[in-house]
Scaffold this motif. Structure first.
Motif, short mmCIF file in Angstrom:
data_model
loop_
_atom_site.label_atom_id
_atom_site.label_comp_id
_atom_site.label_asym_id
_atom_site.label_seq_id
_atom_site.Cartn_x
_atom_site.Cartn_y
_atom_site.Cartn_z
N ALA A 1 0.80 -1.22 0.00
CA ALA A 1 0.00 0.00 0.00
C ALA A 1 0.84 1.27 0.00
CB ALA A 1 -0.94 0.00 1.22
N ILE A 2 1.80 1.38 0.91
CA ILE A 2 2.52 2.64 1.08
C ILE A 2 3.48 2.90 -0.09
CG2 ILE A 2 4.16 3.88 2.54
CD1 ILE A 2 2.95 2.44 4.94
N MET A 3 4.32 1.93 -0.41
CA MET A 3 5.26 2.13 -1.50
C MET A 3 4.56 2.35 -2.84
SD MET A 3 8.23 -0.62 -0.36
CE MET A 3 9.22 -0.35 -1.84
N PRO A 4 3.52 1.55 -3.19
CA PRO A 4 2.81 1.80 -4.44
C PRO A 4 2.15 3.19 -4.49
CG PRO A 4 2.32 -0.39 -3.65
CD PRO A 4 3.06 0.30 -2.56
N ALA A 5 1.62 3.64 -3.35
CA ALA A 5 0.98 4.96 -3.31
C ALA A 5 2.00 6.07 -3.59
CB ALA A 5 0.31 5.19 -1.96
N MET B 1 1.28 9.87 4.32
CA MET B 1 0.78 8.58 4.81
C MET B 1 1.21 8.33 6.25
SD MET B 1 0.97 6.08 1.48
CE MET B 1 2.52 6.72 0.84
N TYR B 2 2.37 8.84 6.63
CA TYR B 2 2.79 8.73 8.03
C TYR B 2 1.79 9.44 8.94
CZ TYR B 2 5.15 10.06 12.34
OH TYR B 2 5.44 10.28 13.66
N ILE B 3 1.43 10.65 8.57
CA ILE B 3 0.49 11.44 9.38
C ILE B 3 -0.87 10.74 9.45
CG2 ILE B 3 -0.76 13.62 9.49
CD1 ILE B 3 1.71 14.91 8.12
N ILE B 4 -1.35 10.25 8.30
CA ILE B 4 -2.66 9.59 8.26
C ILE B 4 -2.65 8.31 9.10
CG2 ILE B 4 -4.30 8.38 6.76
CD1 ILE B 4 -3.57 10.38 4.56
N LEU B 5 -1.64 7.48 8.91
CA LEU B 5 -1.58 6.21 9.62
C LEU B 5 -1.42 6.38 11.12
CD1 LEU B 5 0.61 4.06 7.19
CD2 LEU B 5 -1.82 3.74 7.73
N MET B 6 -0.61 7.35 11.54
CA MET B 6 -0.43 7.57 12.98
C MET B 6 -1.74 8.05 13.62
SD MET B 6 2.37 6.68 14.38
CE MET B 6 2.16 7.55 15.93
N ASN B 7 -2.42 8.97 12.96
CA ASN B 7 -3.71 9.42 13.49
C ASN B 7 -4.72 8.29 13.51
OD1 ASN B 7 -3.85 12.41 14.16
ND2 ASN B 7 -2.87 12.51 12.16
N ARG C 1 3.55 2.67 -14.47
CA ARG C 1 3.83 3.12 -13.10
C ARG C 1 2.69 3.95 -12.50
NH1 ARG C 1 9.17 2.31 -11.98
NH2 ARG C 1 8.42 2.40 -9.82
N LEU C 2 1.72 4.35 -13.34
CA LEU C 2 0.58 5.07 -12.83
C LEU C 2 -0.45 4.06 -12.32
CD1 LEU C 2 -0.41 8.02 -12.48
CD2 LEU C 2 -1.66 7.75 -14.63
N SER C 3 -0.06 3.34 -11.28
CA SER C 3 -0.85 2.22 -10.78
C SER C 3 -0.61 2.05 -9.29
CB SER C 3 -0.47 0.94 -11.53
OG SER C 3 -1.04 -0.20 -10.92
N LEU C 4 -1.61 1.50 -8.60
CA LEU C 4 -1.47 1.17 -7.18
C LEU C 4 -1.17 -0.31 -6.97
CD1 LEU C 4 -4.38 3.31 -5.68
CD2 LEU C 4 -1.92 3.74 -5.49
N ASP C 5 -0.91 -1.02 -8.05
CA ASP C 5 -0.54 -2.43 -7.97
C ASP C 5 0.94 -2.53 -7.63
OD1 ASP C 5 0.00 -5.11 -8.28
OD2 ASP C 5 -0.92 -5.30 -10.25
#
Length: 238
Positions: free
Chosen positions: A20-24, A102-108, A46-50
């Motif tokens: 999830a994180i690296m693909p995003a 993503m760090y901020i979102i995941l921590m919250n 590369r314009l993909s979340l896979d």
């Protein structure tokens, strides 16, 4: 038993990092590239979340087992960029910015989930997984900003470097890339061998963490998380 359970939770957090994180972050970089006129990342998938579009087996194995990994280098066609220095800088900043967001979102999210039911061992475990994934995201953002080729931080530095440095870089490209990769591996391995005691990434991540602390809107008694996990495993009262 406690070490085994902790290791399982860490593996799950690294699974989130990989899938999830690296693909995003890669998607964000490809999307910004497209918006600025560079369609090559999209044309190469590369314009993909896979996550399979962004890494290989060695990179996946390294991420899951060691906690750090790498993906395919994203190819660009800078001939279509209208403002070279500005656009390359924005493209290079997009992936680190995505990691930090993503760090901020995941921590919250982690703290919010845990605070819903502070007596739940399951939520304590979910909190631990998300916290580890968030910290990994922060570290990856820090790594991406290091001024070492081929990282994004070097691309930003290169745009504003002096002509003499650029000529030196091109004339010694292969040797510079060789030593740059070795320096990166040494940074990672030193942190692993010393269990984080000598970690440049950890030091820089702590600095960024202090900056982002004002964006963590929830609070938690961190000592209670470990206490709940140990209480469940060993069936003891504190």
């Amino acid at each position: 038993m406690d070490k085994l359970y902790r290791f399982i939770l860490i593996l799950l957090s690294r699974g989130i990092l990989l899938t999830a994180i690296m693909p995003a972050a890669c998607f964000a970089k490809a999307w910004v590239s497209k918006m600025l006129g560079d369609n090559m990342p999209e044309s190469t998938g590369r314009l993909s979340l896979d996550f399979r579009k962004h890494t290989d087996r060695i990179g996946m194995f390294s991420t899951i087992i060691l906690g750090f990994g790498f993906g395919h280098e994203m190819k660009h066609d800078i001939s279509n960029l209208k403002h070279m220095k500005r656009d390359i800088t924005l493209i290079s900043l997009s992936a680190p910015a995505a990691y930090f967001l993503m760090y901020i979102i995941l921590m919250n999210l982690a703290i919010l989930i845990y605070s819903i039911s502070f007596s739940s061992f399951l939520l304590a475990s979910v909190y631990f997984i998300l916290k580890e994934a968030a910290w990994s995201s922060l570290c990856f953002g820090v790594i991406a900003l290091l001024p070492l080729p081929p990282l994004d931080g070097f691309q930003i530095f290169y745009q504003f470097s002096w002509p003499k440095f650029r000529r030196w870089y091109f004339s010694h490209y292969q040797k510079i890339m060789y030593w740059s990769r070795n320096i990166l591996y040494a940074i990672f391995l030193l942190a692993i061998i010393t269990d984080g005691e000598l970690s440049l990434i950890g030091f820089l991540a702590d600095l960024w963490n202090k900056l982002f602390s004002h964006l963590i809107f929830f609070s938690i008694d961190f000592s209670k998380v470990t206490e709940k996990i140990l209480k469940y495993i060993f069936r003891v009262n504190f």
